[in-house]
Scaffold this active site. Sequence first.
Site, PDB file in Angstrom:
ATOM      1  N   ASN A 210       1.012  -1.322  -0.067  1.00 16.67           N
ATOM      2  CA  ASN A 210       0.009   0.044  -0.169  1.00 16.67           C
ATOM      3  C   ASN A 210       0.809   1.244  -0.043  1.00 16.67           C
ATOM      4  OD1 ASN A 210       0.530   0.658   2.809  1.00 16.67           O
ATOM      5  ND2 ASN A 210      -0.339  -1.271   3.074  1.00 16.67           N
ATOM      6  N   ASP A 279      -3.863  -6.547   4.817  1.00 16.84           N
ATOM      7  CA  ASP A 279      -5.051  -7.374   5.433  1.00 16.84           C
ATOM      8  C   ASP A 279      -4.780  -8.862   4.913  1.00 16.84           C
ATOM      9  OD1 ASP A 279      -6.011  -5.514   7.257  1.00 16.84           O
ATOM     10  OD2 ASP A 279      -7.223  -4.634   5.581  1.00 16.84           O
ATOM     11  N   LYS A 289       8.873 -16.949 -10.902  1.00 14.35           N
ATOM     12  CA  LYS A 289       7.879 -15.847 -11.423  1.00 14.35           C
ATOM     13  C   LYS A 289       6.675 -16.313 -12.140  1.00 14.35           C
ATOM     14  CE  LYS A 289       8.116 -12.004 -14.535  1.00 14.35           C
ATOM     15  NZ  LYS A 289       9.131 -11.458 -15.559  1.00 14.35           N
ATOM     16  N   ASP A 306      -4.124 -10.329  12.794  1.00 17.11           N
ATOM     17  CA  ASP A 306      -4.189  -8.842  13.122  1.00 17.11           C
ATOM     18  C   ASP A 306      -3.488  -8.519  14.382  1.00 17.11           C
ATOM     19  OD1 ASP A 306      -5.021  -6.445  14.547  1.00 17.11           O
ATOM     20  OD2 ASP A 306      -6.952  -6.434  13.169  1.00 17.11           O
ATOM     21  N   ILE A 307      -2.116  -7.826  14.213  1.00 11.71           N
ATOM     22  CA  ILE A 307      -1.224  -7.699  15.237  1.00 11.71           C
ATOM     23  C   ILE A 307      -1.531  -6.822  16.294  1.00 11.71           C
ATOM     24  CG2 ILE A 307       1.281  -6.544  15.409  1.00 11.71           C
ATOM     25  CD1 ILE A 307       1.453  -6.962  12.493  1.00 11.71           C
ATOM     26  N   PHE A 325      -4.393   2.571  15.001  1.00 12.96           N
ATOM     27  CA  PHE A 325      -4.716   3.883  14.108  1.00 12.96           C
ATOM     28  C   PHE A 325      -5.877   3.246  13.362  1.00 12.96           C
ATOM     29  CE2 PHE A 325      -1.804   7.756  13.399  1.00 12.96           C
ATOM     30  CZ  PHE A 325      -1.299   7.563  14.606  1.00 12.96           C
ATOM     31  N   LYS A 339     -13.723  -0.004  15.427  1.00 16.63           N
ATOM     32  CA  LYS A 339     -12.164  -0.632  15.660  1.00 16.63           C
ATOM     33  C   LYS A 339     -11.750  -0.621  17.171  1.00 16.63           C
ATOM     34  CE  LYS A 339     -10.654  -0.362  11.137  1.00 16.63           C
ATOM     35  NZ  LYS A 339     -10.347   0.464   9.887  1.00 16.63           N
ATOM     36  N   LYS A 343     -11.546  -4.486  18.646  1.00 18.38           N
ATOM     37  CA  LYS A 343     -10.072  -4.958  19.055  1.00 18.38           C
ATOM     38  C   LYS A 343      -9.815  -4.576  20.495  1.00 18.38           C
ATOM     39  CE  LYS A 343      -8.553  -4.068  14.226  1.00 18.38           C
ATOM     40  NZ  LYS A 343      -7.357  -3.982  13.426  1.00 18.38           N
TER      41      LYS A 343
HETATM   42  O1  PMT Z   1       2.787   5.844   6.553  1.00 20.51           O
HETATM   43  P1  PMT Z   1       2.356   7.408   6.214  1.00 20.51           P
HETATM   44  O2  PMT Z   1       2.496   7.643   4.680  1.00 20.51           O
HETATM   45  O3  PMT Z   1       2.706   8.186   7.147  1.00 20.51           O
HETATM   46  O4  PMT Z   1       0.557   7.194   6.412  1.00 20.51           O
HETATM   47  C1  PMT Z   1       0.123   7.317   7.702  1.00 20.51           C
HETATM   48  C2  PMT Z   1      -0.954   6.142   7.618  1.00 20.51           C
HETATM   49  C3  PMT Z   1      -2.146   6.797   6.926  1.00 20.51           C
HETATM   50  C4  PMT Z   1      -0.603   4.933   7.269  1.00 20.51           C
HETATM   51  C5  PMT Z   1      -1.400   6.047   9.395  1.00 20.51           C
HETATM   52  O5  PMT Z   1      -1.946   7.429   9.740  1.00 20.51           O
HETATM   53  C6  PMT Z   1      -2.525   5.130   9.561  1.00 20.51           C
HETATM   54  O6  PMT Z   1      -3.962   5.450   9.473  1.00 20.51           O
HETATM   55  N1  PMT Z   1      -2.285   3.837   9.794  1.00 20.51           N
HETATM   56  C7  PMT Z   1      -2.948   2.799  10.082  1.00 20.51           C
HETATM   57  C8  PMT Z   1      -3.451   2.074   8.563  1.00 20.51           C
HETATM   58  C9  PMT Z   1      -4.329   0.944   8.727  1.00 20.51           C
HETATM   59  O7  PMT Z   1      -3.883  -0.111   8.354  1.00 20.51           O
HETATM   60  O8  PMT Z   1      -5.525   1.088   9.209  1.00 20.51           O
HETATM   61  P2  PMT Z   1      -6.747  -0.110   9.430  1.00 20.51           P
HETATM   62  O9  PMT Z   1      -7.795   0.783   9.687  1.00 20.51           O
HETATM   63  O10 PMT Z   1      -6.552  -0.993   8.220  1.00 20.51           O
HETATM   64  O11 PMT Z   1      -5.907  -0.868  10.642  1.00 20.51           O
HETATM   65  C10 PMT Z   1      -6.320  -0.416  11.785  1.00 20.51           C
HETATM   66  C11 PMT Z   1      -5.333  -0.904  12.970  1.00 20.51           C
HETATM   67  O12 PMT Z   1      -5.058  -2.376  12.825  1.00 20.51           O
HETATM   68  C12 PMT Z   1      -3.830  -0.025  12.592  1.00 20.51           C
HETATM   69  O13 PMT Z   1      -3.291   0.252  13.813  1.00 20.51           O
HETATM   70  C13 PMT Z   1      -3.091  -1.385  11.972  1.00 20.51           C
HETATM   71  O14 PMT Z   1      -1.747  -0.936  12.247  1.00 20.51           O
HETATM   72  C14 PMT Z   1      -3.404  -2.449  12.833  1.00 20.51           C
HETATM   73  N2  PMT Z   1      -3.542  -3.701  11.926  1.00 20.51           N
HETATM   74  C15 PMT Z   1      -4.164  -3.953  10.810  1.00 20.51           C
HETATM   75  C16 PMT Z   1      -4.261  -5.160  10.440  1.00 20.51           C
HETATM   76  C17 PMT Z   1      -3.066  -6.326  10.907  1.00 20.51           C
HETATM   77  N3  PMT Z   1      -3.243  -7.171  10.214  1.00 20.51           N
HETATM   78  N4  PMT Z   1      -2.599  -5.783  11.814  1.00 20.51           N
HETATM   79  C18 PMT Z   1      -2.496  -4.595  12.509  1.00 20.51           C
HETATM   80  O15 PMT Z   1      -2.171  -4.417  13.584  1.00 20.51           O
END
Ligand code: PMT
Length: 405
Positions: A210, A279, A289, A306-307, A325, A339, A343
């Site tokens: 991403n 995800d 390849k 999900d960490i 976040f 969320k 979580k």
């Molecule tokens: O890196 P930049 O370019 O500065 O951009 C910042 C950002 C937009 C990436 C940042 O501000 C942000 O929003 N980060 C979270 C991105 C995200 O994956 O959001 P989510 O809504 O999909 O996930 C929710 C939370 O679960 C996040 O804290 C994510 O780190 C966590 N997660 C998600 C999936 C997973 N398998 N494990 C996780 O820990």
Amino acid sequence: MMTLQGRRVLVAITGGIAAYKCVELVRRLKDRQAQVRVLMTESAQAFVGPLTFQAVSGEPVHTELLDPAAEQGMGHIELARWAEFMLVAPATANHMARLAQGFADDLLGAVWLAHAGQKIIAPAMNQQMWRAPAVQRNAAVLQGDEVLILGPASGAQACGDVGPGRMLEPADLLAQLEALCFRKDLHGLKVVVTAGPTRERLDPVRYISNFSSGKMGYAVAEAFAERGADVDLVSGPVQLSTPVGVRRIDVESAGEMHKEVMLLASFADVFVATAAVADFRVDAVAAQKIKKDASGLQLNLVPNTDILADVASLSEECRPFVVGFAAETQQVQHFGRDKLERKRLDMIACNDVSAPGLGFGSDRNALWLLWKDGSCQLAEASKKHLARQLVDHILEQRTRQGVHD
Ligand code: PMT
């Protein structure tokens, strides 16, 4: 926040072409209301005249070891005692060697030895010189003596080469000095931050990922570290340098990030998940390849663990304060709160990643912070500024929600 206001900074300039950048550096320090004095070696004066620095610093420039104008002729001791920070910029290979060995036959060497505050150097030299084993040995000796080495940066050099050896830009040096001036009230606090994207391999040459640049997560790690916290930054692949005082662990995939985080999280006081973790991953990475096929390509995707949720589920005695976040494109607060609850987080920072100029890749952002019984909005600002505000809110909520040191 004027962190440099009133701080006493001695800028020691040695003989490199980057000496001209120090005019701007001294000006910016003065803009921040720092007290600035300038010391110049003889060779530095071949590049820029002392009068220029006298004009921008508003102080006489120090050039002589034995100064008849100073009390008892011991100007170097007075100057060394006056300074809180001594920054040698640019630091040439020659002066790095002299400082590493402790020579005191010129003003710079004598002040350096007599200075008991924070010593900092900003190296500047040809890229091949910087890579030379002797220079790297001297850099290691200086680091062992607790000298902070800022830079060098990589890029085009005055001699026409490209590579590491450029002095950091004045704005970067200023930011690093500001970080040093922050109140160190978080000593002993262990923090783990995730940042950047993850890459999920499809075959040896392709991956799913991403647009995360890591800027938000690196700013959070930096904001904790500048206040003295012990910070581990588990980072996906990004093009950023590691913030001062932060331990960085590089990972590629969500699986690797999960493994590293789980090793650290149960020893942490605070966990902040800023990373944009993929995800999904393919169920089996192709060993060779994948060949182009006119009928297209079918991928079988399986969810990644999900960490954040796994850290939040740690048992009470080893669970850190958990901050997630949420990257949303609509109903930001609504999906963010979902969320937070699903979580079982202590706090979530929600951003609207569809807003132009904010979110992914940008230097700026805007956040909604949500917790169980409250919320607050952090207006659009630089990610560094937001990260500092976020740290304040995390500490406040952590105390309020009953976690005391
Ligand atoms: O890196 P930049 O370019 O500065 O951009 C910042 C950002 C937009 C990436 C940042 O501000 C942000 O929003 N980060 C979270 C991105 C995200 O994956 O959001 P989510 O809504 O999909 O996930 C929710 C939370 O679960 C996040 O804290 C994510 O780190 C966590 N997660 C998600 C999936 C997973 N398998 N494990 C996780 O820990």
